[in-house]
Design a protein around this motif. Structure first.
Motif, PDB file in Angstrom:
ATOM      1  N   ARG A 130       3.538   2.835  13.458  1.00  0.00           N
ATOM      2  CA  ARG A 130       2.772   1.596  13.346  1.00  0.00           C
ATOM      3  C   ARG A 130       1.616   1.720  12.361  1.00  0.00           C
ATOM      4  O   ARG A 130       1.036   0.701  11.961  1.00  0.00           O
ATOM      5  CB  ARG A 130       2.235   1.196  14.729  1.00  0.00           C
ATOM      6  N   LEU A 131       1.262   2.931  11.946  1.00  0.00           N
ATOM      7  CA  LEU A 131       0.161   3.134  11.004  1.00  0.00           C
ATOM      8  C   LEU A 131       0.591   2.939   9.558  1.00  0.00           C
ATOM      9  O   LEU A 131      -0.263   2.857   8.672  1.00  0.00           O
ATOM     10  CB  LEU A 131      -0.413   4.545  11.174  1.00  0.00           C
ATOM     11  N   GLU A 132       1.881   2.876   9.303  1.00  0.00           N
ATOM     12  CA  GLU A 132       2.349   2.801   7.918  1.00  0.00           C
ATOM     13  C   GLU A 132       2.075   1.437   7.306  1.00  0.00           C
ATOM     14  O   GLU A 132       1.635   1.344   6.150  1.00  0.00           O
ATOM     15  CB  GLU A 132       3.849   3.110   7.873  1.00  0.00           C
ATOM     16  N   GLU A 133       2.315   0.377   8.036  1.00  0.00           N
ATOM     17  CA  GLU A 133       2.138  -0.968   7.475  1.00  0.00           C
ATOM     18  C   GLU A 133       0.692  -1.251   7.068  1.00  0.00           C
ATOM     19  O   GLU A 133       0.455  -1.741   5.951  1.00  0.00           O
ATOM     20  CB  GLU A 133       2.635  -2.011   8.483  1.00  0.00           C
ATOM     21  N   PRO A 134      -0.334  -0.978   7.907  1.00  0.00           N
ATOM     22  CA  PRO A 134      -1.720  -1.189   7.437  1.00  0.00           C
ATOM     23  C   PRO A 134      -2.074  -0.328   6.228  1.00  0.00           C
ATOM     24  O   PRO A 134      -2.863  -0.753   5.372  1.00  0.00           O
ATOM     25  CB  PRO A 134      -2.563  -0.817   8.656  1.00  0.00           C
ATOM     26  N   SER A 135      -1.503   0.864   6.123  1.00  0.00           N
ATOM     27  CA  SER A 135      -1.804   1.731   4.984  1.00  0.00           C
ATOM     28  C   SER A 135      -1.262   1.141   3.684  1.00  0.00           C
ATOM     29  O   SER A 135      -1.942   1.144   2.649  1.00  0.00           O
ATOM     30  CB  SER A 135      -1.209   3.121   5.225  1.00  0.00           C
ATOM     31  N   LEU A 136      -0.048   0.619   3.731  1.00  0.00           N
ATOM     32  CA  LEU A 136       0.523  -0.011   2.536  1.00  0.00           C
ATOM     33  C   LEU A 136      -0.221  -1.286   2.180  1.00  0.00           C
ATOM     34  O   LEU A 136      -0.377  -1.615   0.994  1.00  0.00           O
ATOM     35  CB  LEU A 136       2.007  -0.305   2.766  1.00  0.00           C
ATOM     36  N   MET A 189       3.271   8.146  -1.861  1.00  0.00           N
ATOM     37  CA  MET A 189       2.386   9.165  -1.298  1.00  0.00           C
ATOM     38  C   MET A 189       1.920   8.763   0.097  1.00  0.00           C
ATOM     39  O   MET A 189       1.890   9.597   1.021  1.00  0.00           O
ATOM     40  CB  MET A 189       1.175   9.371  -2.220  1.00  0.00           C
ATOM     41  N   VAL A 190       1.562   7.511   0.279  1.00  0.00           N
ATOM     42  CA  VAL A 190       1.106   7.059   1.601  1.00  0.00           C
ATOM     43  C   VAL A 190       2.257   7.106   2.604  1.00  0.00           C
ATOM     44  O   VAL A 190       2.067   7.504   3.771  1.00  0.00           O
ATOM     45  CB  VAL A 190       0.513   5.642   1.482  1.00  0.00           C
ATOM     46  N   GLU A 191       3.443   6.719   2.174  1.00  0.00           N
ATOM     47  CA  GLU A 191       4.597   6.827   3.070  1.00  0.00           C
ATOM     48  C   GLU A 191       4.868   8.281   3.439  1.00  0.00           C
ATOM     49  O   GLU A 191       5.256   8.582   4.573  1.00  0.00           O
ATOM     50  CB  GLU A 191       5.821   6.208   2.404  1.00  0.00           C
ATOM     51  N   ASN A 192       4.668   9.172   2.485  1.00  0.00           N
ATOM     52  CA  ASN A 192       4.854  10.592   2.778  1.00  0.00           C
ATOM     53  C   ASN A 192       3.804  11.112   3.756  1.00  0.00           C
ATOM     54  O   ASN A 192       4.098  11.998   4.570  1.00  0.00           O
ATOM     55  CB  ASN A 192       4.804  11.410   1.488  1.00  0.00           C
ATOM     56  N   ILE A 376      -5.153   6.850  -2.421  1.00  0.00           N
ATOM     57  CA  ILE A 376      -5.286   5.669  -3.281  1.00  0.00           C
ATOM     58  C   ILE A 376      -6.233   5.950  -4.441  1.00  0.00           C
ATOM     59  O   ILE A 376      -5.967   5.572  -5.594  1.00  0.00           O
ATOM     60  CB  ILE A 376      -5.765   4.467  -2.452  1.00  0.00           C
ATOM     61  N   MET A 377      -7.331   6.629  -4.174  1.00  0.00           N
ATOM     62  CA  MET A 377      -8.268   6.956  -5.249  1.00  0.00           C
ATOM     63  C   MET A 377      -7.628   7.883  -6.276  1.00  0.00           C
ATOM     64  O   MET A 377      -7.828   7.708  -7.486  1.00  0.00           O
ATOM     65  CB  MET A 377      -9.522   7.617  -4.658  1.00  0.00           C
TER      66      MET A 377
END
Length: 442
Positions: A130-136, A189-192, A376-377
């Motif tokens: 559930r943390l993946e969607e807010p990160s994207l 990268m975020v998905e990873n 992201i940075m």
């Protein structure tokens, strides 16, 4: 003559003010382009510097009406994204029944002596996803802000870009393409990062203290159960000793019901043979007495068989063939849901799993909340800052494109001509007024 002499100071002041205004206006329109290559390179350098300064917060003209640039990116990281993660319930979408079902499915056909670790891993992975969607979504917000910076990266460079509309369009296209190319690596990268958390559930994590307390919790719960067992066993013994007449009367009633059923079946099945009648009656009586382990039930069954004069091994085989052919399913269907009160052990297991899920989810959420802004940075913001000027030079600094890119807007050319003529007129007027003041009037 005296009236003219009195008005000259004010007139001189007004002319000087207008000269200053039109000089600033003419400077904003820029001078005529002589060296187009140098002019193009200067505009690209100014734009890249202004863009990076807006992100870093070192721009000369700081916006005071709203957040923009790096300040807005910081707000997205720590306010929008941070609050979104904090609002996610570690046990959201999980019910007690879901946890109990996962525990049962993880044990297979064998009753579990301990809480299976597989059920905890399956359920906590479901929550971590559930943390993946807010990160994207955080990546999308930062990308939109960096796209918006193109329009708010300094008034000086914006004026020059308005002077060359074709160059402005090409710069926007190059920056947009650069930002768009950086989206897939950043998303990957975020998905990873989320996939890394899902790939290995580290129950030995230094901050995962509840894992070490599970043994203590289970041990305390077992001790409580042992203390409750004697009290539960005493109540049935007391009730039996206090009410023996009720048990005797219930046994007599059961025997009377069996005799009535036997007589009714004999009368209703009178047209059939005596062998079939007796065998069916015995079968039904035995079925009603199934599960009765008392000696009374066994004796009555044997007596019913011995008292029938027609019973022989041959007759018994025939009665078996005449028994009902359709199998009777005495087991209930497997329940899809169990709307019942949980046993103490089931409740204890669910509480342990819930506590473990919540503790480990908070650890992962903390890691994601820290790593996603860094990713992201690195992959988006800093990469664009470091490579923006080189990208612009590579795509725009071409000799055959100079004429097209540095073609002025007709509106700007007309305004520059008007401002130049007005400035010359004002300078001439100022010179005439100065000559009049120097002339002696009698």
């Amino acid at each position: 003559m005296h009236h003219i002499r009195d008005c000259l100071p004010d007139l001189k002041t007004r002319v000087n003010v207008m000269i200053s205004q039109f000089q600033s206006l003419l400077n904003s329109y820029g001078d005529a382009v002589e060296d187009k290559g140098q002019t193009l390179l200067q505009i690209i350098t100014k734009f890249a510097s202004a863009y990076c300064a807006t992100i870093e917060g070192t721009a000369r003209n700081i916006e005071t009406t709203e957040l923009c640039g790096g300040a807005r990116i910081c707000y997205i990281f720590h306010e929008t994204f941070g609050r979104t993660l904090d609002s996610i319930d570690p046990l959201g979408g999980l019910t007690t029944l879901d946890i109990l079902t996962a525990i049962r499915n993880a044990t297979g056909p064998r009753p579990a002596l301990f809480v299976p670790e597989v059920s905890f891993e399956l359920l906590v992975k479901r929550q971590i996803r559930r943390l993946e969607e807010p990160s994207l979504r955080c990546i999308e917000l930062v990308h939109e802000e960096m796209q918006r910076i193109i329009q708010h990266c300094g008034t000086e460079i914006q004026q020059e870009l308005l002077r060359f509309p074709k160059l402005h369009e090409c710069i926007m296209e190059v920056v947009t393409q650069l930002l768009r190319r950086r989206l897939p690596p950043t998303n990957s990268m975020v998905e990873n990062l989320v996939a890394i958390e899902l790939s290995y559930i580290n129950t030995k994590h230094p901050d995962f203290h509840d894992a070490a307390l599970v043994g203590t919790l289970v041990k305390n719960a077992d001790q409580d159960d042992r203390l409750k067992v004697p009290s539960r066993n005493k109540k049935p013994n007391t009730s039996v000793s206090a009410t023996p007449n009720l048990i005797v009367s219930s046994t007599l009633v059961q025997e009377q019901v069996e005799r009535d059923i036997k007589n009714n079946l004999q009368r209703s099945m009178g047209n059939m043979g005596s062998d079939t009648n007796l065998s069916a009656t015995n079968w039904l009586v035995n079925l009603m007495q199934g599960g009765n382990s008392s000696g009374k039930g066994i004796d009555s069954k044997d007596a019913s068989v011995d008292n029938s004069p027609m019973v022989t091994p041959t007759h018994q085989g025939k009665s078996n063939t005449l028994s009902p052919q359709k199998a009777i399913n005495l087991l209930p269907e497997v329940p899809t849901q169990t709307p019942r009160k949980l046993s103490p052990r089931e409740q204890r297991d669910c509480d342990v799993i819930e506590r473990l899920i919540k503790s480990y989810f908070l650890i992962v959420r903390k890691n994601i909340q820290d790593c996603v802004p860094k990713a992201i940075m690195h992959f988006l913001v800093n990469h664009v800052k470091d490579n923006l000027q080189s990208e612009l030079v590579t795509h725009l600094y071409k000799h055959d494109h100079f004429e097209t890119l540095l073609q002025e807007s007709e509106h700007v050319a007309v305004r520059r001509k008007e401002a130049s003529e007005m400035l010359k007129a004002l300078q001439k007027a100022s010179h005439i007024i100065g000559e009049i003041r120097e002339t002696h009037m009698w």
